[in-house]
Design a protein around this motif. Structure first.
Motif, short mmCIF file in Angstrom:
data_model
loop_
_atom_site.label_atom_id
_atom_site.label_comp_id
_atom_site.label_asym_id
_atom_site.label_seq_id
_atom_site.Cartn_x
_atom_site.Cartn_y
_atom_site.Cartn_z
N VAL A 1 0.89 -1.42 -0.07
CA VAL A 1 0.19 0.09 0.49
C VAL A 1 0.92 1.07 0.29
O VAL A 1 1.89 1.37 0.35
CB VAL A 1 -0.50 0.03 1.18
N MET A 2 0.48 1.98 -0.70
CA MET A 2 1.05 3.66 -0.58
C MET A 2 -0.34 4.72 -0.32
O MET A 2 -1.25 4.80 -0.64
CB MET A 2 0.86 4.12 -1.70
N ILE A 3 0.58 5.24 0.91
CA ILE A 3 -0.62 6.41 1.11
C ILE A 3 -0.02 7.50 0.57
O ILE A 3 1.20 8.32 0.92
CB ILE A 3 -0.11 6.43 2.08
N VAL A 4 -1.02 8.26 -0.06
CA VAL A 4 -1.35 10.00 -0.70
C VAL A 4 -1.50 10.82 -0.05
O VAL A 4 -2.81 11.23 -0.06
CB VAL A 4 -0.98 9.58 -2.61
N ASP A 5 -0.75 11.66 0.81
CA ASP A 5 -1.43 12.71 1.06
C ASP A 5 -1.51 13.64 1.93
O ASP A 5 0.01 13.92 1.96
CB ASP A 5 -2.73 12.50 2.50
N ASP A 6 -1.51 15.18 1.60
CA ASP A 6 -0.81 16.91 1.49
C ASP A 6 -0.44 17.18 3.11
O ASP A 6 0.61 17.52 3.20
CB ASP A 6 -1.17 17.51 0.81
N VAL A 7 -1.39 15.92 4.07
CA VAL A 7 -1.32 16.43 5.34
C VAL A 7 -0.52 15.17 6.24
O VAL A 7 -1.16 14.15 6.01
CB VAL A 7 -2.93 16.55 6.05
N ILE A 8 0.19 15.82 6.60
CA ILE A 8 1.51 14.50 7.14
C ILE A 8 0.71 14.10 8.49
O ILE A 8 1.04 12.81 8.90
CB ILE A 8 2.26 15.17 7.85
N ASP A 9 -0.05 14.74 9.13
CA ASP A 9 -0.44 13.89 10.32
C ASP A 9 -1.21 13.19 9.87
O ASP A 9 -1.73 11.64 9.83
CB ASP A 9 -1.53 14.89 11.59
N THR A 10 -2.16 12.81 8.57
CA THR A 10 -3.46 11.85 8.22
C THR A 10 -1.99 10.80 7.97
O THR A 10 -2.53 9.40 7.28
CB THR A 10 -3.61 12.65 6.92
N ARG A 11 -1.33 11.61 6.90
CA ARG A 11 -0.20 9.91 6.64
C ARG A 11 0.23 9.59 7.28
O ARG A 11 -0.17 7.84 7.70
CB ARG A 11 0.61 10.40 5.50
N ASP A 12 0.58 9.75 8.23
CA ASP A 12 0.96 9.23 9.50
C ASP A 12 -0.20 8.21 10.50
O ASP A 12 0.29 7.51 10.77
CB ASP A 12 1.82 10.15 10.29
N GLN A 13 -1.32 9.24 10.53
CA GLN A 13 -2.33 7.70 11.61
C GLN A 13 -2.54 6.82 10.31
O GLN A 13 -3.16 5.52 11.27
CB GLN A 13 -3.51 9.43 11.00
N LEU A 14 -3.16 7.03 8.56
CA LEU A 14 -3.02 6.14 8.37
C LEU A 14 -2.16 4.31 7.87
O LEU A 14 -2.69 3.93 8.32
CB LEU A 14 -3.34 6.43 6.74
N GLU A 15 -0.73 5.40 8.60
CA GLU A 15 -0.06 4.15 8.69
C GLU A 15 0.01 3.49 9.90
O GLU A 15 -0.07 2.43 9.83
CB GLU A 15 1.59 5.01 8.96
N LYS A 16 -0.45 4.49 11.26
CA LYS A 16 -0.16 3.03 11.78
C LYS A 16 -1.98 2.37 12.10
O LYS A 16 -1.53 1.13 12.75
CB LYS A 16 -1.10 4.55 13.39
N ILE B 1 -3.39 2.37 -3.75
CA ILE B 1 -2.73 3.23 -3.74
C ILE B 1 -4.61 4.45 -2.73
O ILE B 1 -5.70 4.27 -3.60
CB ILE B 1 -2.44 4.24 -4.24
N LEU B 2 -3.70 4.95 -1.45
CA LEU B 2 -4.84 5.64 -0.47
C LEU B 2 -4.30 7.30 -1.52
O LEU B 2 -3.71 7.39 -0.90
CB LEU B 2 -4.66 5.62 0.79
N MET B 3 -5.04 7.53 -2.08
CA MET B 3 -5.39 8.88 -2.52
C MET B 3 -6.30 9.97 -2.06
O MET B 3 -7.55 9.87 -2.71
CB MET B 3 -5.33 8.47 -4.31
N ASP B 4 -5.41 10.71 -1.19
CA ASP B 4 -6.37 11.96 -1.33
C ASP B 4 -6.83 13.01 -2.55
O ASP B 4 -5.96 13.07 -3.23
CB ASP B 4 -6.04 13.36 -0.38
N ILE B 5 -8.05 13.22 -2.18
CA ILE B 5 -8.84 13.88 -3.81
C ILE B 5 -8.02 15.70 -3.26
O ILE B 5 -7.54 16.03 -5.42
CB ILE B 5 -10.03 14.03 -3.94
N ASN B 6 -7.92 16.56 -2.46
CA ASN B 6 -7.64 17.75 -3.09
C ASN B 6 -6.13 17.43 -2.38
O ASN B 6 -5.50 17.36 -1.22
CB ASN B 6 -8.32 18.92 -1.89
N MET B 7 -4.99 18.27 -3.17
CA MET B 7 -3.63 18.30 -3.02
C MET B 7 -3.06 18.97 -3.00
O MET B 7 -3.75 19.68 -4.81
CB MET B 7 -3.17 16.66 -3.05
N PRO B 8 -2.30 20.61 -3.33
CA PRO B 8 -1.61 21.30 -4.28
C PRO B 8 -0.23 20.41 -5.26
O PRO B 8 -0.22 19.54 -5.26
CB PRO B 8 -1.10 22.39 -2.67
#
Length: 241
Positions: free
Chosen positions: A9-24, A56-63
């Motif tokens: 799995v790959m996690i894609v999100d511009d918010v680091i806390d969200t990435r870390d939470q999903l990984e945990k 891939i877990l992909m966030d829809i809104n990212m810069p």
């Protein structure tokens, strides 16, 4: 996927806390392994080529590059990857855009652990039922396998309504059916103002909503049951009334 293999799995999100939470959340799942994390779409494209994740877990809104554009680019390079779009908004337009980009599921944040595990395992199982030709196989065929004939997709769209898109799509579908005598499916992608039922004079109580509500059991039989049949034998997946 054989017994003992992990879902990559790959996690894609511009918010680091969200990435870390999903990984945990995924850390203690024995059949799931996080192989990469990306902070935007462009980084995700590069890491997907490097790590070749299955899901891939992909966030829809990212810069810089959003999840829709990144999903399209990644699946163009490797159509075997399964993308789950994540968003804080669950509007119909967001879901429609995700489906058109090739995403297999859509999760609304905040995501519960159970929904996360279920979605990852579900799309991984779907990938197992769709054999992908190995990289480098001539003509995209698995050596020794029977050749297959792919269908073609035609998208008819306009940036504004009321210009005749539905009329063109309906006539195009009927013309293709009559001239080729091949199976033709017509899908009304306008889930809010779709009017193919009126143009084709079709009456049915089954629409694309029946597919969405039973997506985990999607197969040929379900589609045949849900799609209406026009007198020209064009199969039509209608929008809700």
């Amino acid at each position: 996927m054989s017994e003992g293999d992990k879902i990559r799995v790959m996690i894609v999100d511009d918010v680091i806390d969200t990435r870390d939470q999903l990984e945990k959340l995924l850390f203690f799942e024995k059949d799931i392994e996080v192989v990469a994390k990306a902070s935007n779409g462009r980084e995700a494209i590069a890491l997907a080529r490097q790590h070749r994740p299955q899901v891939i877990l992909m966030d829809i809104n990212m810069p810089d590059m959003d999840g829709i554009a990144a999903t399209e680019a990644i699946l163009t390079n490797d159509p075997g990857i399964q993308v789950i779009i994540m968003s804080v908004q669950g509007e119909t337009d967001y879901i429609r855009r995700a489906m058109l980009a090739g995403a297999r599921e859509f999760l609304i944040k905040p995501i519960s652990a159970d929904d996360l595990y279920r979605s990852i395992r579900h799309v991984a199982r779907l990938a197992m039922t769709r054999p992908i030709a190995p990289v480098g196989a001539p003509g995209g065929q698995v050596p020794g396998a029977q050749p297959t004939v792919d269908g073609q997709i035609f998208a008819v769209f306009s940036p504004k309504g009321g210009v005749g898109v539905s009329s063109i799509a309906a006539n195009l579908a009927v013309a293709i059916r009559q001239q080729t005598n091949k199976k033709v499916a017509l899908v009304d992608g306008n889930v809010i103002f779709g009017d193919l039922s009126v143009l084709l004079n079709l009456r049915t109580d089954k629409t694309i909503l029946d597919v969405a509500s039973r997506i985990e059991g999607l197969d040929r039989d379900l589609l045949n049951d849900v799609m209406a049949t026009h007198p020209t034998q064009v199969k039509v997946l209608l929008a809700p009334p």
